[in-house]
Design an enzyme around this catalytic site. Structure first.
Site, PDB file in Angstrom:
ATOM      1  N   HIS A 136     -26.435  26.115  28.048  1.00  0.00           N
ATOM      2  CA  HIS A 136     -27.324  26.703  29.050  1.00  0.00           C
ATOM      3  C   HIS A 136     -28.260  25.667  29.676  1.00  0.00           C
ATOM      4  O   HIS A 136     -29.127  26.021  30.474  1.00  0.00           O
ATOM      5  CB  HIS A 136     -28.165  27.824  28.417  1.00  0.00           C
ATOM      6  CG  HIS A 136     -27.358  29.027  28.024  1.00  0.00           C
ATOM      7  ND1 HIS A 136     -26.566  29.056  26.899  1.00  0.00           N
ATOM      8  CD2 HIS A 136     -27.209  30.244  28.612  1.00  0.00           C
ATOM      9  CE1 HIS A 136     -25.974  30.241  26.803  1.00  0.00           C
ATOM     10  NE2 HIS A 136     -26.344  30.970  27.830  1.00  0.00           N
ATOM     11  N   GLU A 140     -18.392  33.685  26.458  1.00  0.00           N
ATOM     12  CA  GLU A 140     -19.267  32.964  25.530  1.00  0.00           C
ATOM     13  C   GLU A 140     -18.960  33.319  24.080  1.00  0.00           C
ATOM     14  O   GLU A 140     -18.958  32.442  23.204  1.00  0.00           O
ATOM     15  CB  GLU A 140     -20.732  33.262  25.860  1.00  0.00           C
ATOM     16  CG  GLU A 140     -21.206  32.580  27.136  1.00  0.00           C
ATOM     17  CD  GLU A 140     -22.623  32.970  27.520  1.00  0.00           C
ATOM     18  OE1 GLU A 140     -23.233  33.789  26.787  1.00  0.00           O
ATOM     19  OE2 GLU A 140     -23.122  32.475  28.544  1.00  0.00           O
TER      20      GLU A 140
END
Length: 311
Positions: A198, A164
């Site tokens: 997400h 990430e």
């Protein structure tokens, strides 16, 4: 870098594409390649680790092609991505210490629980003894072994933070800054992409956890809010320090600690510690992220991440 810059539209489109690819590739083996489902949960997670790694590498390559970098040398590219070795201990210690201040309440609560556990062991052993110390050490070793062999621990503390940060900080922030966005704008814009990545949790919670749509929305909404806040903080660290390891270390620490504890009915010290920690965090946020603490050349230069304008 050359004088040519990336357009804002190109930067946003590239960031959007990297966000979509980061999520989509997780489902590619089953939905696109039609591979059979993994036989076990560990195999499923390892497959996802590989997918996330591939997505990160592709994003790094695409970013290198888009950015107007004069010399396509490894050292130059690594520097653009914030991967550097100078001042590395500062880039780890200072951000982790700064981040830990937000968790002062959590740390106090964990300390209180640890003290209570120690007292229970001492009471059962009728005082401090070698056997008592041996039991505590064995429990500590067992917990460490359990964590290192847990695939979810590898996801939360290694794979997810690393991939990430590579995609949403190392790749996106240089693109957005090179596209003409101001540092403060990037700090608020980059977390939007981070939170969108997400959104797949909404589907997973709803389908796999058997949550109602309302409960799922509340859980995912809380998570998205947290990712936006953390994403802004991580972007701030990356822009200020120029080190990828700064937000990476903070990311790992936050994943380990979870959500900060604001108060505890058991002890008022937790709330006091939280407030004191937040005051310390806000007071030290800029002093502890001064660019000159992390870079040799931070004065009178026009660097890609714009930290000169912050000093």
């Amino acid at each position: 870098m050359e004088e040519e810059v990336v357009s804002k539209g190109t930067a946003v489109v590239a960031c959007t594409a990297m966000t979509l690819s980061y999520v989509a590739i997780l489902y590619a083996p089953t939905l696109i390649l039609r591979l059979p489902r993994p036989p076990s949960f560990n195999s499923f997670m390892i497959r996802r680790f590989v997918c996330a790694a591939i997505s990160s590498i592709v994003s790094l390559l695409i970013c290198a092609l888009i950015l107007p970098i004069r010399r396509k040398e490894a050292s130059v590219l690594l520097g653009v991505y914030g991967i550097q070795v100078d001042h590395i201990w500062q880039a780890v210690v200072f951000p982790v210490f700064l981040t830990s201040l937000m968790y002062a309440g959590s740390l106090v609560l964990k300390s209180l629980v640890l003290v209570e556990s120690w007292r229970d062991n001492v009471n059962h052993s009728e005082g401090v003894s070698l056997e008592c110390i041996k039991i505590i050490i064995q429990k500590l070793i067992a917990s460490i072994v359990s964590v290192t062999s847990n695939v979810l621990a590898w996801r939360n503390f290694v794979v997810a933070p690393l991939t990430e940060e590579l995609v949403f900080r190392a790749c996106m922030i240089p693109l957005l800054l090179c596209g003409g966005f101001k540092p403060y704008t990037v700090i608020y814009l980059c977390p939007i992409f981070f939170s969108l990545a997400h959104l797949n949790h909404l589907m997973e919670f709803y389908s796999k956890q058997n949550y109602s749509l309302v409960k799922t929305s509340m859980v995912v909404g809380l998570q998205l809010g947290y990712t936006v806040i953390f994403g802004s903080y991580a972007s701030f660290l990356f822009i200020r320090t120029g080190h990828l390891i700064a937000p990476l270390a903070a990311h790992m620490f936050c994943n380990f600690m979870g959500l900060p504890v604001l108060f505890s009915r058991r002890n008022g010290m937790v709330s006091i510690a939280f407030v004191a920690g937040m005051v310390g965090f806000l007071s030290l946020l800029f002093p502890m992220t001064r660019p000159d603490l992390y870079n040799y050349r931070s004065n009178n230069c026009k660097c890609w991440h714009g930290y000169c304008s912050w000093s």
